[in-house]
Design an enzyme around this catalytic site. Structure first.
Site, PDB file in Angstrom:
ATOM      1  N   LYS A 181       0.838  -1.218   0.000  1.00 19.65           N
ATOM      2  CA  LYS A 181       0.000   0.000   0.000  1.00 19.65           C
ATOM      3  C   LYS A 181       0.870   1.264   0.000  1.00 19.65           C
ATOM      4  O   LYS A 181       0.684   2.164  -0.817  1.00 19.65           O
ATOM      5  CB  LYS A 181      -0.920   0.027   1.241  1.00 19.65           C
ATOM      6  CG  LYS A 181      -1.826  -1.182   1.388  1.00 19.65           C
ATOM      7  CD  LYS A 181      -2.737  -1.068   2.606  1.00 19.65           C
ATOM      8  CE  LYS A 181      -2.034  -1.060   3.944  1.00 19.65           C
ATOM      9  NZ  LYS A 181      -1.360  -2.336   4.300  1.00 19.65           N
TER      10      LYS A 181
ATOM     11  N   ARG B  65     -10.065   0.073   8.179  1.00 26.54           N
ATOM     12  CA  ARG B  65      -9.558  -1.265   8.406  1.00 26.54           C
ATOM     13  C   ARG B  65     -10.590  -2.143   9.114  1.00 26.54           C
ATOM     14  O   ARG B  65     -10.368  -3.335   9.326  1.00 26.54           O
ATOM     15  CB  ARG B  65      -8.318  -1.181   9.295  1.00 26.54           C
ATOM     16  CG  ARG B  65      -7.117  -1.850   8.696  1.00 26.54           C
ATOM     17  CD  ARG B  65      -5.958  -1.606   9.596  1.00 26.54           C
ATOM     18  NE  ARG B  65      -5.145  -0.575   9.030  1.00 26.54           N
ATOM     19  CZ  ARG B  65      -3.838  -0.706   8.836  1.00 26.54           C
ATOM     20  NH1 ARG B  65      -3.224  -1.804   9.171  1.00 26.54           N
ATOM     21  NH2 ARG B  65      -3.148   0.268   8.318  1.00 26.54           N
TER      22      ARG B  65
ATOM     23  N   ARG C  33      11.976  -5.535   5.425  1.00 30.80           N
ATOM     24  CA  ARG C  33      11.684  -4.152   5.028  1.00 30.80           C
ATOM     25  C   ARG C  33      12.583  -3.135   5.732  1.00 30.80           C
ATOM     26  O   ARG C  33      12.935  -3.285   6.903  1.00 30.80           O
ATOM     27  CB  ARG C  33      10.216  -3.822   5.358  1.00 30.80           C
ATOM     28  CG  ARG C  33       9.905  -2.337   5.101  1.00 30.80           C
ATOM     29  CD  ARG C  33       8.458  -2.024   5.093  1.00 30.80           C
ATOM     30  NE  ARG C  33       7.784  -2.390   6.329  1.00 30.80           N
ATOM     31  CZ  ARG C  33       6.485  -2.242   6.514  1.00 30.80           C
ATOM     32  NH1 ARG C  33       5.737  -1.758   5.548  1.00 30.80           N
ATOM     33  NH2 ARG C  33       5.941  -2.600   7.657  1.00 30.80           N
TER      34      ARG C  33
ATOM     35  N   ARG D 278      11.225  -0.824  11.041  1.00 32.49           N
ATOM     36  CA  ARG D 278      10.065  -0.492  11.881  1.00 32.49           C
ATOM     37  C   ARG D 278      10.008  -1.437  13.074  1.00 32.49           C
ATOM     38  O   ARG D 278      10.255  -2.628  12.943  1.00 32.49           O
ATOM     39  CB  ARG D 278       8.779  -0.599  11.042  1.00 32.49           C
ATOM     40  CG  ARG D 278       8.199   0.754  10.720  1.00 32.49           C
ATOM     41  CD  ARG D 278       7.097   0.673   9.704  1.00 32.49           C
ATOM     42  NE  ARG D 278       5.936  -0.077  10.164  1.00 32.49           N
ATOM     43  CZ  ARG D 278       4.798  -0.152   9.476  1.00 32.49           C
ATOM     44  NH1 ARG D 278       4.672   0.475   8.326  1.00 32.49           N
ATOM     45  NH2 ARG D 278       3.787  -0.851   9.939  1.00 32.49           N
TER      46      ARG D 278
ATOM     47  N   ARG E 105      -0.053  -8.670  13.598  1.00 32.82           N
ATOM     48  CA  ARG E 105      -0.682  -7.778  12.611  1.00 32.82           C
ATOM     49  C   ARG E 105      -1.487  -8.573  11.593  1.00 32.82           C
ATOM     50  O   ARG E 105      -2.597  -8.174  11.236  1.00 32.82           O
ATOM     51  CB  ARG E 105       0.395  -6.945  11.905  1.00 32.82           C
ATOM     52  CG  ARG E 105       0.889  -5.800  12.774  1.00 32.82           C
ATOM     53  CD  ARG E 105       2.263  -5.341  12.372  1.00 32.82           C
ATOM     54  NE  ARG E 105       2.321  -4.792  11.034  1.00 32.82           N
ATOM     55  CZ  ARG E 105       3.450  -4.700  10.321  1.00 32.82           C
ATOM     56  NH1 ARG E 105       4.581  -5.138  10.823  1.00 32.82           N
ATOM     57  NH2 ARG E 105       3.418  -4.151   9.134  1.00 32.82           N
TER      58      ARG E 105
HETATM   59  P1  AP5 Z   1       4.823  -1.586   1.957  1.00 35.83           P
HETATM   60  O1  AP5 Z   1       4.462  -0.808   0.758  1.00 35.83           O
HETATM   61  O2  AP5 Z   1       5.587  -0.929   3.032  1.00 35.83           O
HETATM   62  O3  AP5 Z   1       3.529  -2.330   2.554  1.00 35.83           O
HETATM   63  P2  AP5 Z   1       2.192  -1.758   3.247  1.00 35.83           P
HETATM   64  O4  AP5 Z   1       1.043  -2.401   2.558  1.00 35.83           O
HETATM   65  O5  AP5 Z   1       2.240  -0.280   3.310  1.00 35.83           O
HETATM   66  O6  AP5 Z   1       2.331  -2.449   4.657  1.00 35.83           O
HETATM   67  P3  AP5 Z   1       2.359  -1.836   6.140  1.00 35.83           P
HETATM   68  O7  AP5 Z   1       3.234  -2.752   6.930  1.00 35.83           O
HETATM   69  O8  AP5 Z   1       2.702  -0.402   6.139  1.00 35.83           O
HETATM   70  O9  AP5 Z   1       0.903  -2.059   6.544  1.00 35.83           O
HETATM   71  P4  AP5 Z   1       0.341  -2.122   7.976  1.00 35.83           P
HETATM   72  O10 AP5 Z   1      -1.074  -2.126   7.676  1.00 35.83           O
HETATM   73  O11 AP5 Z   1       0.807  -3.249   8.798  1.00 35.83           O
HETATM   74  O12 AP5 Z   1       0.994  -0.866   8.700  1.00 35.83           O
HETATM   75  P5  AP5 Z   1       0.502   0.627   8.875  1.00 35.83           P
HETATM   76  O13 AP5 Z   1       1.688   1.495   8.886  1.00 35.83           O
HETATM   77  O14 AP5 Z   1      -0.582   0.923   7.937  1.00 35.83           O
HETATM   78  O15 AP5 Z   1       5.642  -2.903   1.441  1.00 35.83           O
HETATM   79  C1  AP5 Z   1       6.073  -3.895   2.348  1.00 35.83           C
HETATM   80  C2  AP5 Z   1       7.418  -4.483   1.897  1.00 35.83           C
HETATM   81  O16 AP5 Z   1       7.261  -5.184   0.671  1.00 35.83           O
HETATM   82  C3  AP5 Z   1       8.515  -3.440   1.621  1.00 35.83           C
HETATM   83  O17 AP5 Z   1       9.736  -3.997   2.008  1.00 35.83           O
HETATM   84  C4  AP5 Z   1       8.449  -3.241   0.101  1.00 35.83           C
HETATM   85  O18 AP5 Z   1       9.687  -2.821  -0.435  1.00 35.83           O
HETATM   86  C5  AP5 Z   1       8.063  -4.639  -0.368  1.00 35.83           C
HETATM   87  N1  AP5 Z   1       7.225  -4.634  -1.569  1.00 35.83           N
HETATM   88  C6  AP5 Z   1       6.183  -3.810  -1.870  1.00 35.83           C
HETATM   89  N2  AP5 Z   1       5.626  -4.139  -3.057  1.00 35.83           N
HETATM   90  C7  AP5 Z   1       6.317  -5.223  -3.507  1.00 35.83           C
HETATM   91  C8  AP5 Z   1       6.200  -6.034  -4.687  1.00 35.83           C
HETATM   92  N3  AP5 Z   1       5.266  -5.801  -5.621  1.00 35.83           N
HETATM   93  N4  AP5 Z   1       7.070  -7.057  -4.821  1.00 35.83           N
HETATM   94  C9  AP5 Z   1       8.020  -7.305  -3.867  1.00 35.83           C
HETATM   95  N5  AP5 Z   1       8.180  -6.574  -2.742  1.00 35.83           N
HETATM   96  C10 AP5 Z   1       7.331  -5.543  -2.566  1.00 35.83           C
HETATM   97  O19 AP5 Z   1      -0.115   0.570  10.345  1.00 35.83           O
HETATM   98  C11 AP5 Z   1       0.739   0.398  11.449  1.00 35.83           C
HETATM   99  C12 AP5 Z   1      -0.056   0.291  12.719  1.00 35.83           C
HETATM  100  O20 AP5 Z   1      -0.819   1.484  12.932  1.00 35.83           O
HETATM  101  C13 AP5 Z   1      -1.099  -0.839  12.780  1.00 35.83           C
HETATM  102  O21 AP5 Z   1      -0.531  -2.068  13.155  1.00 35.83           O
HETATM  103  C14 AP5 Z   1      -2.051  -0.287  13.851  1.00 35.83           C
HETATM  104  O22 AP5 Z   1      -1.483  -0.411  15.127  1.00 35.83           O
HETATM  105  C15 AP5 Z   1      -2.091   1.201  13.508  1.00 35.83           C
HETATM  106  N6  AP5 Z   1      -3.135   1.512  12.520  1.00 35.83           N
HETATM  107  C16 AP5 Z   1      -2.934   2.037  11.273  1.00 35.83           C
HETATM  108  N7  AP5 Z   1      -4.102   2.226  10.643  1.00 35.83           N
HETATM  109  C17 AP5 Z   1      -5.081   1.822  11.506  1.00 35.83           C
HETATM  110  C18 AP5 Z   1      -6.484   1.755  11.421  1.00 35.83           C
HETATM  111  N8  AP5 Z   1      -7.146   2.148  10.314  1.00 35.83           N
HETATM  112  N9  AP5 Z   1      -7.165   1.288  12.486  1.00 35.83           N
HETATM  113  C19 AP5 Z   1      -6.523   0.905  13.608  1.00 35.83           C
HETATM  114  N10 AP5 Z   1      -5.183   0.916  13.746  1.00 35.83           N
HETATM  115  C20 AP5 Z   1      -4.462   1.373  12.709  1.00 35.83           C
HETATM  116 MG    MG Z   2       2.405   1.138   4.867  1.00 38.55          MG
END
Ligand code: AP5
Ligand code: MG
Ligand code: ZN
Length: 217
Positions: free
Chosen positions: A13, A88, A127, A160, A171
């Site tokens: 994402k 989410r 990552r 992270r 997660r």
């Molecule tokens: P990346 O693009 O970083 O993945 P992402 O989908 O953004 O994953 P996140 O880990 O950021 O999602 P998340 O939902 O766990 O965390 P968030 O910060 O939103 O890519 C991942 C890896 O893959 C990278 O190394 C990249 O290089 C690689 N990659 C990407 N595309 C690729 C491809 N096509 N091929 C190969 N490799 C690839 O949330 C963090 C925390 O915040 C949550 O745990 C929760 O505590 C809180 N939170 C956030 N939003 C909410 C909500 N709406 N409600 C409640 N709590 C929330």
């Molecule tokens: Mg992200």
């Protein structure tokens, strides 16, 4: 354009949102980034969410919804926005719909980046993220040009805190069923597009671009 990116942790994402928002000139609103920034600033919000972030648990809906409501009230969302990681849960989706109705900006696209759970573990445990702009890299799958520094802004790359195998497992567990439910929710509304997130980063970007432009036509 009012876009939502749905996808499990590690689906890509953030990686895709950065380039898509540059192309379309709309703000990238990622609740995870907002929470991490608040923690870095040691604000009251940061203190409230810190433990959830580290453990990989979802922040309570009411707090998350208020944060998004506040962010969407900013002027830069006038021409649209891309929400990454929100909604989410179903209560968040329902609250978002009501908020957008109030400002007369309904969602135009919901894209689901589909990647099987098995692939996510290796993506997340390798990552690296930029300490300044939040861009994502991967030690093997998507390495930066110069080791340890961000291609976009030259800042230091870090790991992270929630990318440990333990927190990643939490997660995925937290998000699996909820993501499935949201996919069904938006599918029923007829605005869901599924993108195969297992392709290369460039191929996924092209597929997203196609989905956004086709749906507009
Ligand atoms: P990346 O693009 O970083 O993945 P992402 O989908 O953004 O994953 P996140 O880990 O950021 O999602 P998340 O939902 O766990 O965390 P968030 O910060 O939103 O890519 C991942 C890896 O893959 C990278 O190394 C990249 O290089 C690689 N990659 C990407 N595309 C690729 C491809 N096509 N091929 C190969 N490799 C690839 O949330 C963090 C925390 O915040 C949550 O745990 C929760 O505590 C809180 N939170 C956030 N939003 C909410 C909500 N709406 N409600 C409640 N709590 C929330
Ligand atoms: Mg992200
Ligand atoms: Zn950077």
């Amino acid at each position: 354009m009012q876009i939502v990116f749905l996808g499990l942790p590690g689906a890509g994402k953030g990686t895709q949102a950065i380039s898509i928002t540059e192309v379309f000139g709309i703000p990238h609103i990622a609740t995870g980034d907002i929470f991490r920034a608040a923690r870095k600033e040691q604000s009251e919000l940061g203190t409230r969410v810190s433990e959830y972030l580290d453990k990989g648990l979802l922040v309570p809906d009411a707090l998350t919804i208020e944060v998004v409501r506040d962010r969407l009230s900013k002027d830069d969302t006038k021409n649209g926005f891309l929400l990454d990681g929100f909604p989410r849960t179903e209560p968040q989706a329902v609250a978002l719909e009501a908020m957008l109705q109030e400002i007369n900006k309904p969602l135009t696209h919901v894209l689901y980046l589909e990647v099987p759970k098995e692939e996510l573990l290796q993506r997340l445990t390798g990552r690296l993220v930029c300490s300044q702009c939040g861009a994502s890299y991967h030690v093997r799958l998507n390495p930066p040009v110069n080791e340890g520094v961000c291609d976009r802004c030259n800042a230091e790359l870090i790991t992270r805190k929630d990318d440990t195998p333990e927190a990643v497992a939490v997660r995925l567990e937290e998000n699996l069923e909820k993501t499935k439910a949201l996919v069904a929710y938006y599918d029923q509304q007829g605005i869901l597009r599924t993108v195969d997130g297992t392709q290369s980063i460039e191929q996924v970007k092209q597929a997203i671009n196609r989905a956004l432009t086709e749906a507009k036509a």
